[in-house]
Scaffold this motif. Structure first.
Motif, PDB file in Angstrom:
ATOM      1  N   ASN A 171      78.586  36.432  71.609  1.00 59.40           N
ATOM      2  CA  ASN A 171      79.948  36.046  71.277  1.00 59.40           C
ATOM      3  C   ASN A 171      80.893  36.604  72.337  1.00 59.40           C
ATOM      4  O   ASN A 171      80.873  37.805  72.609  1.00 59.40           O
ATOM      5  N   PRO A 172      81.732  35.776  72.956  1.00 62.52           N
ATOM      6  CA  PRO A 172      82.570  36.258  74.077  1.00 62.52           C
ATOM      7  C   PRO A 172      83.573  37.327  73.688  1.00 62.52           C
ATOM      8  O   PRO A 172      84.024  38.078  74.548  1.00 62.52           O
ATOM      9  N   ASP A 173      83.934  37.416  72.403  1.00 61.61           N
ATOM     10  CA  ASP A 173      84.894  38.465  72.020  1.00 61.61           C
ATOM     11  C   ASP A 173      84.195  39.746  71.573  1.00 61.61           C
ATOM     12  O   ASP A 173      84.837  40.684  71.118  1.00 61.61           O
ATOM     13  N   GLN A 174      82.849  39.792  71.752  1.00 64.69           N
ATOM     14  CA  GLN A 174      82.112  40.998  71.423  1.00 64.69           C
ATOM     15  C   GLN A 174      81.219  41.490  72.554  1.00 64.69           C
ATOM     16  O   GLN A 174      80.699  42.596  72.493  1.00 64.69           O
ATOM     17  N   THR A 175      81.029  40.681  73.583  1.00 64.17           N
ATOM     18  CA  THR A 175      80.141  41.062  74.671  1.00 64.17           C
ATOM     19  C   THR A 175      80.615  42.333  75.369  1.00 64.17           C
ATOM     20  O   THR A 175      81.808  42.603  75.439  1.00 64.17           O
ATOM     21  N   ASN A 176      79.645  43.106  75.860  1.00 62.93           N
ATOM     22  CA  ASN A 176      80.009  44.311  76.610  1.00 62.93           C
ATOM     23  C   ASN A 176      80.256  44.007  78.081  1.00 62.93           C
ATOM     24  O   ASN A 176      80.526  44.909  78.863  1.00 62.93           O
ATOM     25  N   ARG A 177      80.164  42.745  78.456  1.00 62.31           N
ATOM     26  CA  ARG A 177      80.520  42.343  79.815  1.00 62.31           C
ATOM     27  C   ARG A 177      82.014  42.045  79.861  1.00 62.31           C
ATOM     28  O   ARG A 177      82.496  41.156  79.152  1.00 62.31           O
ATOM     29  N   LEU A 178      82.725  42.786  80.668  1.00 61.53           N
ATOM     30  CA  LEU A 178      84.166  42.575  80.815  1.00 61.53           C
ATOM     31  C   LEU A 178      84.407  42.094  82.240  1.00 61.53           C
ATOM     32  O   LEU A 178      84.573  42.898  83.152  1.00 61.53           O
ATOM     33  N   SER A 179      84.399  40.787  82.390  1.00 66.92           N
ATOM     34  CA  SER A 179      84.438  40.187  83.713  1.00 66.92           C
ATOM     35  C   SER A 179      85.405  39.014  83.723  1.00 66.92           C
ATOM     36  O   SER A 179      85.906  38.578  82.681  1.00 66.92           O
ATOM     37  N   PHE A 180      85.650  38.467  84.919  1.00 64.51           N
ATOM     38  CA  PHE A 180      86.517  37.292  85.021  1.00 64.51           C
ATOM     39  C   PHE A 180      85.943  36.087  84.275  1.00 64.51           C
ATOM     40  O   PHE A 180      86.693  35.394  83.571  1.00 64.51           O
ATOM     41  N   PRO A 181      84.640  35.771  84.404  1.00 70.27           N
ATOM     42  CA  PRO A 181      84.115  34.650  83.618  1.00 70.27           C
ATOM     43  C   PRO A 181      84.248  34.854  82.109  1.00 70.27           C
ATOM     44  O   PRO A 181      84.499  33.890  81.372  1.00 70.27           O
ATOM     45  N   VAL A 182      84.097  36.093  81.629  1.00 69.39           N
ATOM     46  CA  VAL A 182      84.307  36.357  80.201  1.00 69.39           C
ATOM     47  C   VAL A 182      85.764  36.092  79.831  1.00 69.39           C
ATOM     48  O   VAL A 182      86.064  35.471  78.804  1.00 69.39           O
ATOM     49  N   CYS A 183      86.685  36.546  80.687  1.00 67.49           N
ATOM     50  CA  CYS A 183      88.111  36.303  80.425  1.00 67.49           C
ATOM     51  C   CYS A 183      88.430  34.814  80.426  1.00 67.49           C
ATOM     52  O   CYS A 183      89.235  34.344  79.613  1.00 67.49           O
TER      53      CYS A 183
END
Length: 233
Positions: free
Chosen positions: A88-100
């Motif tokens: 889920n994009p609002d729970q992933t531990n990846r904080l990156s531009f593609p996630v944003c």
């Protein structure tokens, strides 16, 4: 791109909080990448100091310094370009531009930031909203261009080098093309621009990068080493 289930309501305030947190973490990462670039250049662009240090008892430490700062910069750059993955994009531990990008695409999120800009503490409500809308478009276009560029794809080369030499120990039958030093500097400049766009979108923040501080500090270190072990002749 991860999709939001059709029957699930988007908690826009939670997504806004997540995006602002991601922006802060990305900004910290890029500041670190900029610092490592400056300290690397402090040694490698001072030719006389570089030769003196290379011939001194400090040569091994200098080599470790040189490799560690370059590896650290590569890790930082690839981190902010990580794909969202399957979670889920609002729970992933990846904080990156593609996630944003994925979070901004959720229903109502980009519109919320555009409307919020009208309430900023100035008299430019509609102009603020237009600028945020333009920044969202630029952010998406810059990221897409970086991901899809051809001949060579610099971000892909840097990631492949990280996977093969830093994060993992991958081996390939055919030698992969390696990034050049200039590719790393160029992609760093690109992600700095992406950071500026994202910061303005989610908080109306204009970034003033601290330039030269790490370079000056590192230069003092290597000047001191070179002075302690002057070259003969």
């Amino acid at each position: 791109m991860a999709r939001q289930p059709a029957d699930e309501q988007v908690d826009i305030q939670a997504v806004v909080t997540r995006l602002r947190h991601a922006k802060n973490r990305i900004l910290q990462t890029i500041e670190w990448a900029r610092a490592t670039e400056e300290v690397w250049r402090a040694l490698n662009e001072a030719a006389d100091n570089r030769r003196t240090v290379a011939e001194s008892p400090a040569s091994e430490a200098a080599w470790v310094f040189e490799r560690a700062t370059r590896d650290g910069q590569i890790v930082a750059i690839t981190r902010v370009l990580d794909a969202p993955g399957r979670g889920n994009p609002d729970q992933t531990n990846r904080l990156s531009f593609p996630v944003c990008r994925t979070l901004l695409a959720l229903p109502g999120v980009s519109a919320w930031f555009i409307e919020d800009a009208k309430t900023w503490n100035n008299d430019l409500g509609e102009a603020n909203a237009r600028q945020v809308g333009q920044r969202i478009e630029r952010f998406l276009a810059r990221l897409h261009a970086l991901e899809t560029e051809e001949g060579p794809n610099r971000a892909r080369l840097i990631r492949a080098f990280r996977d093969e030499n830093i994060a993992h120990e991958l081996h390939f039958a055919v030698q992969r093309e390696r990034p050049l030093y200039r590719h790393i500097r160029e992609v760093l400049n690109e992600v700095m621009l992406l950071t500026e766009e994202l910061s303005f979108i989610v908080e109306g923040q204009v970034i003033h990068w601290r330039r030269g501080e790490a370079n000056r500090s590192a230069s003092l270190v290597w000047e001191s080493v070179a002075a302690a072990y002057p070259r003969e002749g």
